[in-house]
Every structure is written in structure tokens, then in C-alpha cells.
Motif scaffolding. Structure first.
Motif, PDB file in Angstrom:
ATOM      1  N   ASN A 197       0.819  -1.213   0.000  1.00 50.97           N
ATOM      2  CA  ASN A 197       0.000   0.000   0.000  1.00 50.97           C
ATOM      3  C   ASN A 197       0.852   1.261   0.000  1.00 50.97           C
ATOM      4  N   ILE A 198       1.989   1.225   0.675  1.00 50.48           N
ATOM      5  CA  ILE A 198       2.907   2.367   0.624  1.00 50.48           C
ATOM      6  C   ILE A 198       3.389   2.551  -0.814  1.00 50.48           C
ATOM      7  N   ALA A 199       3.771   1.450  -1.444  1.00 45.37           N
ATOM      8  CA  ALA A 199       4.263   1.514  -2.825  1.00 45.37           C
ATOM      9  C   ALA A 199       3.168   1.988  -3.778  1.00 45.37           C
ATOM     10  N   GLU A 200       2.005   1.369  -3.686  1.00 43.36           N
ATOM     11  CA  GLU A 200       0.921   1.732  -4.607  1.00 43.36           C
ATOM     12  C   GLU A 200       0.509   3.189  -4.450  1.00 43.36           C
ATOM     13  N   GLY A 201       0.339   3.622  -3.215  1.00 42.29           N
ATOM     14  CA  GLY A 201      -0.087   4.998  -2.972  1.00 42.29           C
ATOM     15  C   GLY A 201       0.907   6.026  -3.462  1.00 42.29           C
ATOM     16  N   SER A 202       2.183   5.717  -3.340  1.00 39.33           N
ATOM     17  CA  SER A 202       3.203   6.685  -3.753  1.00 39.33           C
ATOM     18  C   SER A 202       3.257   6.859  -5.265  1.00 39.33           C
ATOM     19  N   GLU A 203       2.817   5.869  -5.983  1.00 42.92           N
ATOM     20  CA  GLU A 203       2.896   5.931  -7.447  1.00 42.92           C
ATOM     21  C   GLU A 203       1.840   6.837  -8.086  1.00 42.92           C
ATOM     22  N   LEU A 214      -1.751   5.240   2.728  1.00 37.46           N
ATOM     23  CA  LEU A 214      -1.019   5.185   3.991  1.00 37.46           C
ATOM     24  C   LEU A 214      -1.942   4.769   5.138  1.00 37.46           C
ATOM     25  N   LYS A 215      -3.175   5.235   5.080  1.00 36.51           N
ATOM     26  CA  LYS A 215      -4.146   4.847   6.114  1.00 36.51           C
ATOM     27  C   LYS A 215      -4.438   3.349   6.040  1.00 36.51           C
ATOM     28  N   ILE A 216      -4.526   2.816   4.842  1.00 34.59           N
ATOM     29  CA  ILE A 216      -4.743   1.372   4.678  1.00 34.59           C
ATOM     30  C   ILE A 216      -3.532   0.608   5.218  1.00 34.59           C
ATOM     31  N   ALA A 217      -2.330   1.092   4.916  1.00 36.87           N
ATOM     32  CA  ALA A 217      -1.101   0.453   5.416  1.00 36.87           C
ATOM     33  C   ALA A 217      -1.068   0.475   6.941  1.00 36.87           C
ATOM     34  N   PRO A 263       4.949   6.272  12.092  1.00 38.64           N
ATOM     35  CA  PRO A 263       5.442   7.075  10.970  1.00 38.64           C
ATOM     36  C   PRO A 263       4.558   7.003   9.724  1.00 38.64           C
ATOM     37  N   ILE A 264       3.615   6.073   9.692  1.00 38.00           N
ATOM     38  CA  ILE A 264       2.765   5.966   8.512  1.00 38.00           C
ATOM     39  C   ILE A 264       1.647   6.999   8.631  1.00 38.00           C
ATOM     40  N   GLN A 265       2.059   8.220   8.594  1.00 39.28           N
ATOM     41  CA  GLN A 265       1.133   9.340   8.626  1.00 39.28           C
ATOM     42  C   GLN A 265       1.676  10.362   7.650  1.00 39.28           C
ATOM     43  N   PHE A 266       0.779  11.053   6.980  1.00 37.43           N
ATOM     44  CA  PHE A 266       1.219  11.906   5.892  1.00 37.43           C
ATOM     45  C   PHE A 266       2.208  12.978   6.337  1.00 37.43           C
ATOM     46  N   HIS A 267       2.060  13.537   7.532  1.00 44.04           N
ATOM     47  CA  HIS A 267       2.981  14.594   7.941  1.00 44.04           C
ATOM     48  C   HIS A 267       4.387  14.053   8.183  1.00 44.04           C
ATOM     49  N   GLN A 268       4.523  12.783   8.533  1.00 39.26           N
ATOM     50  CA  GLN A 268       5.850  12.186   8.724  1.00 39.26           C
ATOM     51  C   GLN A 268       6.476  11.867   7.357  1.00 39.26           C
ATOM     52  N   ILE A 269       5.696  11.360   6.455  1.00 38.96           N
ATOM     53  CA  ILE A 269       6.198  10.960   5.145  1.00 38.96           C
ATOM     54  C   ILE A 269       6.625  12.191   4.342  1.00 38.96           C
ATOM     55  N   PHE A 297      -2.163   9.244  -1.892  1.00 40.20           N
ATOM     56  CA  PHE A 297      -1.107   8.634  -1.096  1.00 40.20           C
ATOM     57  C   PHE A 297      -1.550   8.499   0.360  1.00 40.20           C
ATOM     58  N   ILE A 298      -2.159   9.542   0.885  1.00 40.33           N
ATOM     59  CA  ILE A 298      -2.650   9.516   2.271  1.00 40.33           C
ATOM     60  C   ILE A 298      -3.670   8.397   2.450  1.00 40.33           C
ATOM     61  N   LYS A 299      -4.533   8.224   1.475  1.00 34.03           N
ATOM     62  CA  LYS A 299      -5.540   7.145   1.538  1.00 34.03           C
ATOM     63  C   LYS A 299      -4.846   5.782   1.692  1.00 34.03           C
TER      64      LYS A 299
END
Length: 118
Positions: free
Chosen positions: A50-56, A67-70, A109-115, A63-65
């Protein structure tokens, strides 16, 4: 976003966590626990996928969506580790030392403000 998902520290930690989970479920007590093994493996794989898919998507909202799933998958893995300990599929010491202690705060760390800091 210009960063590749492989560059995110949380992605790298997710890969290490997946390796530890795969090692753990290859132990004898898990031998006949097919459903349990399958579920925890799918959950831990879901974190990095999910991190990989969202970043693409190159879209912060998307991406935030993902990250929440991850992050939800992290909770699922933690829950299953607690269950494995309670069912005595592994020693509490092994769970605590190898996994829960080391990765208890993994999902933070799987939060948008950290990423998006870097």
C-alpha cells in the motif's frame, strides 16, 4: 512527490518486518495453522504494497488514503502477534523481543505529515 517508495524509511522497515513475520510463521507451532499463517502474511505484505501503490499516484490525497490502509494493516499484524502469543504458537519472549518491542511504534510514521517531511 518526487521520492520513490523505496526511499521511504517506513517502507524499508516494512520489508524487515515482513521478513521477520515470514521467519516466525515457518516455525513448527505454526505448521498446521494454515489460515493464521496466510492471514498474517497477507497483512504484513499489505503494509509495503500500500505504501508503494499509494506513492505511485503522485497525488498526496491518494497517497494519504493508501497510507491509512497500510496503517490498518500494521494494526492487524500486531493483533495477530498478540493472538499468536495468547494461543502459545510462539513464546511471549520471542514475540516481545523480536517483534512487538521492535515494531510497537512502527505504524506511527505511517502518517502523511511524517512521510512528507523530507
Amino acid at each position: 512527490m518526487t521520492k520513490s517508495f523505496e526511499e521511504f524509511e517506513v517502507y524499508k522497515k516494512g520489508i524487515l518486518l515482513a521478513k521477520l513475520i515470514f521467519e516466525l510463521v515457518n516455525n513448527k507451532p505454526f505448521e498446521r495453522e494454515f489460515g493464521f499463517k496466510d492471514q498474517i502474511k497477507r497483512a504484513v505484505i499489505s503494509i509495503t504494497n500500500n505504501i508503494a501503490e499509494g506513492s505511485e499516484y503522485n497525488n498526496n490525497k491518494q497517497f494519504i488514503k493508501y497510507l491509512k490502509i497500510a496503517k490498518g494493516s500494521c494494526s492487524e499484524v500486531r493483533s495477530m502477534l498478540i493472538l499468536a502469543k495468547e494461543l502459545e504458537l510462539t513464546s511471549p519472549l520471542e514475540i516481545e523481543k523480536k517483534l512487538l518491542f521492535k515494531y510497537r511504534n512502527f505504524s506511527k510514521p505511517i502518517q502523511f505529515h511524517q512521510i512528507f517531511k523530507n
